[in-house]
Design a protein around this motif. Structure first.
Motif, mmCIF file in Angstrom:
data_model
loop_
_atom_site.group_PDB
_atom_site.id
_atom_site.type_symbol
_atom_site.label_atom_id
_atom_site.label_comp_id
_atom_site.label_asym_id
_atom_site.label_seq_id
_atom_site.Cartn_x
_atom_site.Cartn_y
_atom_site.Cartn_z
ATOM 1 N N MET A 102 -8.104 -1.547 5.106
ATOM 2 C CA MET A 102 -7.828 -1.836 3.697
ATOM 3 C C MET A 102 -6.363 -1.552 3.373
ATOM 4 N N ALA A 103 -5.885 -0.388 3.773
ATOM 5 C CA ALA A 103 -4.511 0.000 3.485
ATOM 6 C C ALA A 103 -3.524 -0.954 4.159
ATOM 7 N N ALA A 104 -3.794 -1.313 5.416
ATOM 8 C CA ALA A 104 -2.891 -2.205 6.147
ATOM 9 C C ALA A 104 -2.842 -3.586 5.507
ATOM 10 N N ALA A 107 -0.794 -3.600 2.274
ATOM 11 C CA ALA A 107 0.641 -3.469 2.530
ATOM 12 C C ALA A 107 1.227 -4.733 3.134
ATOM 13 N N GLU A 108 0.503 -5.359 4.072
ATOM 14 C CA GLU A 108 1.052 -6.489 4.813
ATOM 15 C C GLU A 108 0.696 -7.832 4.176
ATOM 16 N N ARG A 114 4.101 0.107 -2.018
ATOM 17 C CA ARG A 114 3.501 1.433 -1.879
ATOM 18 C C ARG A 114 1.991 1.288 -2.066
ATOM 19 N N VAL A 115 1.245 1.655 -1.052
ATOM 20 C CA VAL A 115 -0.212 1.601 -1.110
ATOM 21 C C VAL A 115 -0.745 3.027 -1.104
ATOM 22 N N ALA A 129 -3.145 11.029 7.084
ATOM 23 C CA ALA A 129 -2.639 9.779 6.500
ATOM 24 C C ALA A 129 -1.874 10.078 5.212
ATOM 25 N N GLU A 130 -0.574 9.735 5.177
ATOM 26 C CA GLU A 130 0.251 10.074 4.014
ATOM 27 C C GLU A 130 -0.079 9.224 2.795
ATOM 28 N N TRP A 131 -0.745 8.096 3.009
ATOM 29 C CA TRP A 131 -1.083 7.204 1.894
ATOM 30 C C TRP A 131 -2.464 7.500 1.308
#
Length: 229
Positions: A102-104, A107-108, A114-115, A129-131
């Motif tokens: 989901m995060a990738a 972002a892409e 910023r996600v 995971a920093e996000w």
């Protein structure tokens, strides 16, 4: 016998012509000799004026057509990306893989600068995971989000400072607009952009809802199996 002469004023003539729009068809020479004042420049004949009006209308119709075509293309791209995201989430064999996918994708594929994801339950393998933030659903820091978590309505635009700071922390100054997707019982998904008008109030949220439902459904497959603790 006394003849009376009726004098017509400009308003009476205009009213009569409005009631008889085909009048000038009977007198084409009159239509060609009438002059119409223009906002700029010299006066023009009625025929020239009508032609100019038609050209302006044609340009406006073309502009609207191009705008509709552009919106249709953008909606098609979003539909394809949303479908691809759903497929990617379905292929995952763990809760961690689902959240990472989901995060990738945000972002892409959706150009998120910023996600940020906030989950109410920890997930094995994503501790660093920093996000991602893992926070209890009753945590007081979520107070600013209570209303949107309650009704599940996405928010788009410039968030209030407390929401902004919670989601992005030290990077809050780099985010000018946000698409915030609340997932009741699951958490929050935020996509931030450095462009002030990238996300704005009133924009369509259908695809955001579909993405949120896909994530919630994907995580539900692993409830009680991949959650830590």
């Amino acid at each position: 016998m006394t003849a009376t002469t009726e004098k017509l004023g400009a308003h009476e003539v205009a009213a009569w012509l409005r009631r008889h729009p085909s009048f000038l068809q009977q007198f084409p020479d009159l239509a060609l000799t009438l002059v119409v004042p223009r906002e700029e420049g010299k006066a023009s004949s009625l025929a020239s004026y009508q032609l100019e009006v038609l050209r302006d209308k044609n340009r406006e119709l073309n502009r609207r057509l191009h705008e509709l075509f552009g919106n249709a293309q953008e909606n098609e791209r979003l539909a394809v990306r949303t479908h691809q995201l759903s497929l990617a989430l379905m292929r995952q064999d763990s809760a961690a893989g689902t959240v990472q996918a989901m995060a990738a994708s945000l972002a892409e594929d959706f150009n998120g600068d910023r996600v940020r994801l906030v989950l109410f339950h920890p997930v094995d393998g994503l501790e660093d995971a920093e996000w991602l933030q893992v926070i209890d659903a009753d945590d007081t820091r979520l107070a600013p989000f209570r209303d949107c978590l309650s009704d599940g309505e996405p928010l788009c635009g410039r968030l209030q400072p407390d929401k902004h700071a919670f989601l992005y922390g030290e990077q809050a100054g780099q985010v000018q607009s946000t698409a915030l997707l609340p997932l009741p019982g699951v958490g929050l998904v935020a996509v931030g952009s450095s462009e002030p008008n990238r996300f704005f109030p009133g924009m369509g949220t259908l695809f955001l809802r579909m993405m949120g439902e896909s994530l919630a459904t994907g995580l539900a497959r692993f409830e009680g199996r991949d959650h830590a603790g």
